[in-house]
Every structure is written in C-alpha cells, then in structure tokens.
Design a protein around this motif. Structure first.
Motif, mmCIF file in Angstrom:
data_model
loop_
_atom_site.group_PDB
_atom_site.id
_atom_site.type_symbol
_atom_site.label_atom_id
_atom_site.label_comp_id
_atom_site.label_asym_id
_atom_site.label_seq_id
_atom_site.Cartn_x
_atom_site.Cartn_y
_atom_site.Cartn_z
ATOM 1 N N ILE A 23 -12.452 2.621 1.967
ATOM 2 C CA ILE A 23 -11.150 1.940 1.967
ATOM 3 C C ILE A 23 -10.484 2.061 3.326
ATOM 4 O O ILE A 23 -9.993 1.082 3.884
ATOM 5 C CB ILE A 23 -10.256 2.489 0.837
ATOM 6 N N ARG A 24 -10.488 3.261 3.896
ATOM 7 C CA ARG A 24 -9.796 3.488 5.166
ATOM 8 C C ARG A 24 -10.499 2.826 6.362
ATOM 9 O O ARG A 24 -9.833 2.442 7.325
ATOM 10 C CB ARG A 24 -9.650 4.989 5.415
ATOM 11 N N ASP A 30 -8.704 -6.066 5.923
ATOM 12 C CA ASP A 30 -8.020 -7.090 5.139
ATOM 13 C C ASP A 30 -6.706 -6.629 4.520
ATOM 14 O O ASP A 30 -6.016 -7.434 3.885
ATOM 15 C CB ASP A 30 -8.947 -7.571 4.017
ATOM 16 N N TYR A 31 -6.386 -5.361 4.665
ATOM 17 C CA TYR A 31 -5.177 -4.795 4.079
ATOM 18 C C TYR A 31 -4.448 -3.983 5.143
ATOM 19 O O TYR A 31 -5.067 -3.462 6.073
ATOM 20 C CB TYR A 31 -5.517 -3.907 2.877
ATOM 21 N N SER A 32 -3.146 -3.833 4.975
ATOM 22 C CA SER A 32 -2.345 -3.081 5.944
ATOM 23 C C SER A 32 -2.597 -1.577 5.799
ATOM 24 O O SER A 32 -3.131 -1.118 4.780
ATOM 25 C CB SER A 32 -0.856 -3.358 5.720
ATOM 26 N N LEU A 33 -2.170 -0.824 6.798
ATOM 27 C CA LEU A 33 -2.291 0.634 6.744
ATOM 28 C C LEU A 33 -1.534 1.179 5.537
ATOM 29 O O LEU A 33 -2.035 2.063 4.834
ATOM 30 C CB LEU A 33 -1.781 1.266 8.040
ATOM 31 N N ALA A 34 -0.357 0.654 5.266
ATOM 32 C CA ALA A 34 0.417 1.113 4.103
ATOM 33 C C ALA A 34 -0.348 0.841 2.808
ATOM 34 O O ALA A 34 -0.360 1.675 1.897
ATOM 35 C CB ALA A 34 1.782 0.432 4.074
ATOM 36 N N GLN A 35 -1.003 -0.301 2.727
ATOM 37 C CA GLN A 35 -1.761 -0.645 1.519
ATOM 38 C C GLN A 35 -2.973 0.269 1.330
ATOM 39 O O GLN A 35 -3.204 0.772 0.232
ATOM 40 C CB GLN A 35 -2.203 -2.109 1.563
ATOM 41 N N VAL A 36 -3.751 0.485 2.388
ATOM 42 C CA VAL A 36 -4.940 1.337 2.221
ATOM 43 C C VAL A 36 -4.554 2.800 2.007
ATOM 44 O O VAL A 36 -5.265 3.534 1.309
ATOM 45 C CB VAL A 36 -5.978 1.194 3.365
ATOM 46 N N THR A 37 -3.433 3.213 2.570
ATOM 47 C CA THR A 37 -2.953 4.579 2.345
ATOM 48 C C THR A 37 -2.511 4.767 0.892
ATOM 49 O O THR A 37 -2.742 5.824 0.305
ATOM 50 C CB THR A 37 -1.811 4.914 3.323
ATOM 51 N N ALA A 38 -1.914 3.740 0.312
ATOM 52 C CA ALA A 38 -1.538 3.811 -1.107
ATOM 53 C C ALA A 38 -2.786 3.806 -1.988
ATOM 54 O O ALA A 38 -2.878 4.547 -2.973
ATOM 55 C CB ALA A 38 -0.638 2.635 -1.471
ATOM 56 N N TRP A 39 -3.759 2.995 -1.618
ATOM 57 C CA TRP A 39 -4.993 2.837 -2.388
ATOM 58 C C TRP A 39 -5.843 4.099 -2.306
ATOM 59 O O TRP A 39 -6.412 4.540 -3.311
ATOM 60 C CB TRP A 39 -5.709 1.631 -1.812
ATOM 61 N N ALA A 40 -5.950 4.675 -1.126
ATOM 62 C CA ALA A 40 -6.731 5.904 -0.912
ATOM 63 C C ALA A 40 -5.837 6.912 -0.209
ATOM 64 O O ALA A 40 -5.874 7.052 1.013
ATOM 65 C CB ALA A 40 -7.975 5.611 -0.083
ATOM 66 N N PRO A 41 -4.994 7.615 -0.963
ATOM 67 C CA PRO A 41 -4.030 8.539 -0.350
ATOM 68 C C PRO A 41 -4.706 9.758 0.284
ATOM 69 O O PRO A 41 -5.818 10.131 -0.087
ATOM 70 C CB PRO A 41 -3.143 8.947 -1.518
ATOM 71 N N GLU A 142 3.531 1.608 -5.222
ATOM 72 C CA GLU A 142 4.592 0.798 -4.641
ATOM 73 C C GLU A 142 4.127 -0.203 -3.569
ATOM 74 O O GLU A 142 4.939 -0.796 -2.870
ATOM 75 C CB GLU A 142 5.723 1.683 -4.109
ATOM 76 N N GLN A 143 2.830 -0.380 -3.430
ATOM 77 C CA GLN A 143 2.291 -1.398 -2.528
ATOM 78 C C GLN A 143 1.642 -2.494 -3.377
ATOM 79 O O GLN A 143 1.037 -2.201 -4.412
ATOM 80 C CB GLN A 143 1.229 -0.797 -1.598
ATOM 81 N N HIS A 144 1.757 -3.738 -2.928
ATOM 82 C CA HIS A 144 1.134 -4.855 -3.630
ATOM 83 C C HIS A 144 -0.121 -5.273 -2.879
ATOM 84 O O HIS A 144 -0.049 -5.588 -1.683
ATOM 85 C CB HIS A 144 2.119 -6.023 -3.761
ATOM 86 N N LEU A 145 -1.240 -5.244 -3.575
ATOM 87 C CA LEU A 145 -2.525 -5.584 -2.988
ATOM 88 C C LEU A 145 -3.085 -6.820 -3.683
ATOM 89 O O LEU A 145 -3.100 -6.899 -4.917
ATOM 90 C CB LEU A 145 -3.532 -4.437 -3.145
ATOM 91 N N ARG A 146 -3.559 -7.754 -2.893
ATOM 92 C CA ARG A 146 -4.183 -8.967 -3.444
ATOM 93 C C ARG A 146 -5.640 -8.650 -3.751
ATOM 94 O O ARG A 146 -6.334 -8.020 -2.948
ATOM 95 C CB ARG A 146 -4.086 -10.092 -2.420
ATOM 96 N N ASN A 147 -6.086 -9.091 -4.918
ATOM 97 C CA ASN A 147 -7.503 -9.027 -5.236
ATOM 98 C C ASN A 147 -7.860 -10.170 -6.167
ATOM 99 O O ASN A 147 -7.028 -11.037 -6.448
ATOM 100 C CB ASN A 147 -7.921 -7.650 -5.765
ATOM 101 N N PHE A 148 -9.093 -10.190 -6.625
ATOM 102 C CA PHE A 148 -9.593 -11.296 -7.425
ATOM 103 C C PHE A 148 -10.325 -10.761 -8.641
ATOM 104 O O PHE A 148 -11.136 -9.837 -8.526
ATOM 105 C CB PHE A 148 -10.581 -12.149 -6.613
ATOM 106 N N VAL A 149 -10.055 -11.362 -9.792
ATOM 107 C CA VAL A 149 -10.899 -11.094 -10.941
ATOM 108 C C VAL A 149 -12.099 -12.025 -10.759
ATOM 109 O O VAL A 149 -11.935 -13.247 -10.619
ATOM 110 C CB VAL A 149 -10.176 -11.385 -12.272
#
Length: 155
Positions: A23-24, A30-41, A142-149
């Motif tokens: 993730i990092r 494709d994602y911001s630093l804030a988004q990847v930090t939320a996803w993989a703290p 608290e971060q919004h991440l775009r993904n796809f089903v």
C-alpha cells in the motif's frame, strides 16, 4: 519458482509487512499520502491483524520459502485481501494467486468471484478477466478512497 501454501498463524507478521509496504509503495501511485496512511497505518494492533488473518485464512505465495504475496477466497466468492509484495510486482505472483483462487472456487462450487479493487489493482483484475460492477467511495479512518467492485463469472 512460486509455491502456494495454506495460511498458518506464523505467517501473520510477514503478511502485515506485505500489506503495509504494498500500500505504501505501490498504491501511493493512485492515492494520496493521507489515504494510504489511513489504509495502512503506522501503528496496528497485532492481535487485531492476527484475528483478521485467522478469519480469512489466505493462501500464501512463497519464493524460496519467503512469503511474497497472499490472497483469500471466502465462501460467497469474495476475495477480501489480495496483495503482492512491492518488490515482487509483475513477476507472476498475482497471476499464480488468482489462478489458485479460481481453481479453489471451482472445487468449492463457487461460480462467481468478486472483490473491492483499488485503482492500482484494476488493470491486473481486468487482465485476469474481471469486469467492473460499480465504482464506489469507501471510508477508511476518515479518508475516502475510490475503488471498484469487480467480478468474474467462472465456467
């Protein structure tokens, strides 16, 4: 050579490393630093991670005995986790895992596999025959991440 093994609890720490660093290092494209930090703290409760791995019981891809990727298959066809080590991208690890998942799904009588796929992983899933069912925003710490089903019907 890539070897596929079933999960055992001794793998949990290695799998966290794969998850975190993929993730990092990869999803950051494709994602911001804030988004990847939320996803993989930076700080995770090891017990919570172990419980997650025990619940999904992923298949482990290994090269020379070292885990380089992992993915799971749930009874309803959900692929909840699918990660390849950031240093082993484009080396056949993902393809080996996906082919194994499809084989296992067929054995279990699952006719459709699906996943919530990151922007980064979408091209891989498309190459493996998946199609987008819907585009979505998910909230993670608290971060919004775009993904796809995405889904694939198995014959």
């Amino acid at each position: 050579m890539i070897r596929l093994d079933d999960y055992c609890s001794d793998d949990a720490n290695d799998l966290w490393g794969i998850y975190f660093h993929t993730i990092r290092h990869i999803n950051i494209r494709d994602y911001s630093l804030a988004q990847v930090t939320a996803w993989a703290p930076d700080n995770i409760d090891p017990k919570r991670w172990l419980n997650k791995m025990e619940a999904i019981r992923p298949f482990i891809a290994k090269i020379d005995g070292k885990p380089v990727g992992y993915a799971d298959l749930q009874q309803d066809g959900l692929i909840d986790h699918f990660f390849c080590h950031h240093l082993f991208q484009s080396k056949g690890v993902g393809k080996a895992l996906m082919l194994h998942i499809e084989q296992q799904a067929k054995k279990r009588g699952i006719s459709r596999v699906y996943s919530h796929v990151s922007i980064t992983a979408r091209p891989f899933y498309e190459r493996m025959g998946f199609v987008v069912v819907k585009d979505q925003l998910v909230e993670v710490r608290e971060q919004h991440l775009r993904n796809f089903v995405m889904e694939k019907c198995l014959k």
